[in-house]
Design an enzyme around this catalytic site. Structure first.
Site, PDB file in Angstrom:
ATOM      1  CG  HIS A   1      33.815  16.944  -4.342  1.00  0.00           C
ATOM      2  ND1 HIS A   1      35.073  16.980  -3.783  1.00  0.00           N
ATOM      3  CD2 HIS A   1      32.965  16.559  -3.340  1.00  0.00           C
ATOM      4  CE1 HIS A   1      34.990  16.648  -2.500  1.00  0.00           C
ATOM      5  NE2 HIS A   1      33.731  16.381  -2.212  1.00  0.00           N
TER       6      HIS A   1
ATOM      7  CB  SER B   1      34.465  14.673   0.343  1.00  0.00           C
ATOM      8  OG  SER B   1      33.754  15.866   0.553  1.00  0.00           O
TER       9      SER B   1
ATOM     10  CD  GLU C   1      38.025  18.170  -5.818  1.00  0.00           C
ATOM     11  OE1 GLU C   1      36.859  17.906  -5.467  1.00  0.00           O
ATOM     12  OE2 GLU C   1      38.955  17.358  -5.725  1.00  0.00           O
TER      13      GLU C   1
END
Length: 531
Positions: free
Chosen positions: A446, A222, A348
């Site tokens: 995610h 990320s 995600e």
């Protein structure tokens, strides 16, 4: 459009809330263990503690001077030497950030004085591969000491694992105008220069912990993946790493300097500090600066915010430490020999859709309307391609998938394409295993791969679930990361052969309970939305 941070900032609380209930985990027991031998670093002696009997952990090691007072917003400065033995048994301060997040250990502390790193090693001898972890949380939150990131398993598998705290949000990324002079010329990238300083510490010291300074892999997820991307475009980081892994965070560009300077000027006006008054800026209360961020952002809301990382206090192009976007228009030539793994997770967007009540009533017409907003020139084709790529997904799921692809997958593909034009190999992956927790709402969302990579799934069972599945996923991902760090190829006996990524076949490892390789997964969709 600010595809990364606008959505990431909004979804950040949801993402860490999904990691809640960690307090019941045995990972929070405070058992420091026996002391290690004393290690003589370049700055002074220290000792760590044994963990689980076989791993040596050194926590809370300073790698630069505290960036406070007159050093606030400046590049990191050298660390003063000491003579007494430092007991490196506890994590150092996390950066100043939003109120405590559910995945933070109960004893995590926040401070401007946050330039600390941690080392896990199997022993102090030899020349083992080194992996340097950069935590997620966009550029505004997160910390290296979170239980998902603990490095015992990497150490048990022969890797020296280093994790880094650095300045975040306004303290790490406020670019002051030119009137503030040369000491602040790169203040908008100070948090990234912290990481460069940490890598310099690794080069100077890691051999004393059994690591090889000539075999360093940088990796992050990320916001951490974006940090890795930026390091690949920073001249002062050259020679400090030798391989890279970007997990769900490809960054092609950075914030334009003009916007960043306007934002910095807006903040000093909010604080009532005159241009160039270094003493006054150094004296402002930490919390007042932190609490003033949004007022400054609002003051420049109408200005052009430029590329992928724009909007708020994020790394900006200074023309020196970061001469341009790291992959805009192409990869920098000095990383031609750096092997790379890059990838995303299948779903995600789910982490950022948690709590979005508007999605509950989404219909096919709602999805079609959202596609028309995002892709007006070929909406019908894009909508059909999403439905084909995600069979059985509800309209709400499809909207979430579209948002997630725009946030992470599109730029990951672009970055991989630009890097493949250089000699060093690139490997692409997608992680598809869906979590059973939270009613299955996260799917393969995610950050859901992190504990598989680190082998720390037992630390967060309420997030990843129990039973054999997390261990099976970790038995595939973790050894591949270890093999890449050791020899530059992500080969593991638990995986099928993983071919390099190229523009002809686009072969991609699909991680799941039964992993396999696909050529150009979601290729019809890629051809439409990856320009």
């Amino acid at each position: 459009m600010n595809r990364h941070l606008t959505i990431t900032r909004r979804g950040l609380i949801g993402s860490v809330a999904a990691l809640g209930a960690l307090a019941t985990s045995r990972a929070f027991a405070r058992d420091f263990g026996a002391a290690t031998a004393i290690v003589e670093t370049a700055s002074g002696p220290l000792r760590g503690r044994f963990e689980a009997g076989d791993v040596q952990a050194f926590k809370g090691l300073r790698y630069a001077a505290p960036p406070v007072g007159p050093l606030r917003f400046r590049p990191p400065q050298p660390l003063a030497k000491w003579t007494g033995i430092i007991d490196a048994a506890q994590f150092g301060n996390a950066a100043i950030q939003s109120p405590r997040q559910p995945d933070a250990p109960f004893d995590e502390r926040q401070s401007e004085d946050c330039l600390f790193l941690n080392v896990w090693t199997p022993d102090l001898a030899g020349k083992k591969p080194v992996m340097v972890w950069l935590h997620g949380g966009a550029f505004s939150s997160g910390a290296a000491g979170r239980p998902t990131y603990w490095g015992q398993q990497f150490a048990r598998d022969g890797v020296v694992l280093v994790s880094v705290n650095h300045r975040l949000n306004v303290f790490g990324f406020m670019q002051l105008p030119d009137a503030w002079g040369p000491d602040y010329a790169s203040s908008g990238i100070a948090g990234m220069l912290d990481i460069v300083q940490a890598l310099q510490w690794v080069k100077a010291n890691i051999a004393r912990f059994g690591g090889d300074p000539d075999n360093v892999t940088i990796f992050g997820e990320s916001g951490g993946g974006a940090k890795v991307s930026l390091l690949l475009g920073m001249p002062p980081a050259r020679g400090l790493y030798h391989k890279a892994i970007i997990q769900s965070g490809a960054a092609l560009d950075a914030t334009p300097r003009a916007y960043a300077q306007s934002l910095g000027n807006a903040l000093t006006e909010v604080l009532g500090v005159k241009p160039g008054d270094v003493s006054a800026l150094a004296a402002v209360d930490t919390q007042k600066i932190f609490d003033s961020q949004q007022r400054a952002i609002d003051a420049v809301a109408k200005l052009d915010r430029g590329g992928f990382l724009s909007g708020g206090f994020t790394p900006s192009i200074d023309g020196n430490a970061l001469p341009r976007g790291p992959f805009t228009p192409e990869a920098q030539p000095w990383i031609a020999d750096i092997p790379l793994i890059v990838g995303t997770n299948k779903d995600e967007g789910t982490m950022f859709a948690l709590g979005n009540a508007a999605l509950a009533g989404a219909t096919d017409a709602t999805f079609d309307a959202e596609v028309r907003k995002a892709y007006p020139k070929q909406a019908d084709k894009v909508a059909a391609a999403f439905r084909a790529a995600y069979p059985g997904y509800t309209p709400a799921d499809l909207i979430t998938a579209m948002n997630g692809n725009r946030m992470f997958w599109v730029d990951s593909i672009k970055l991989a394409e630009r890097k493949t034009r250089q000699p060093a190999p690139v490997w692409m992956y997608r992680m598809d295993h869906e979590l059973p927790t939270m009613g299955g709402r996260l799917k393969a969302g995610h950050a859901t791969e992190l504990s598989y990579v680190f082998g720390t799934y037992d630390n967060i069972p309420n997030f990843v679930g129990t039973g054999p599945e997390p261990a099976r996923m970790s038995a595939q991902m973790h050894p591949a990361w270890v093999a890449f760090a050791k020899a530059g190829k992500p080969e593991a006996p638990t995986l099928p052969a993983w071919p390099q990524y190229d523009l002809a076949r686009r072969q991609t490892m699909i991680f799941n309970l039964e992993s396999h390789v696909e050529s150009d997964p979601h290729g019809d969709l890629r051809k439409l939305i990856v320009a």
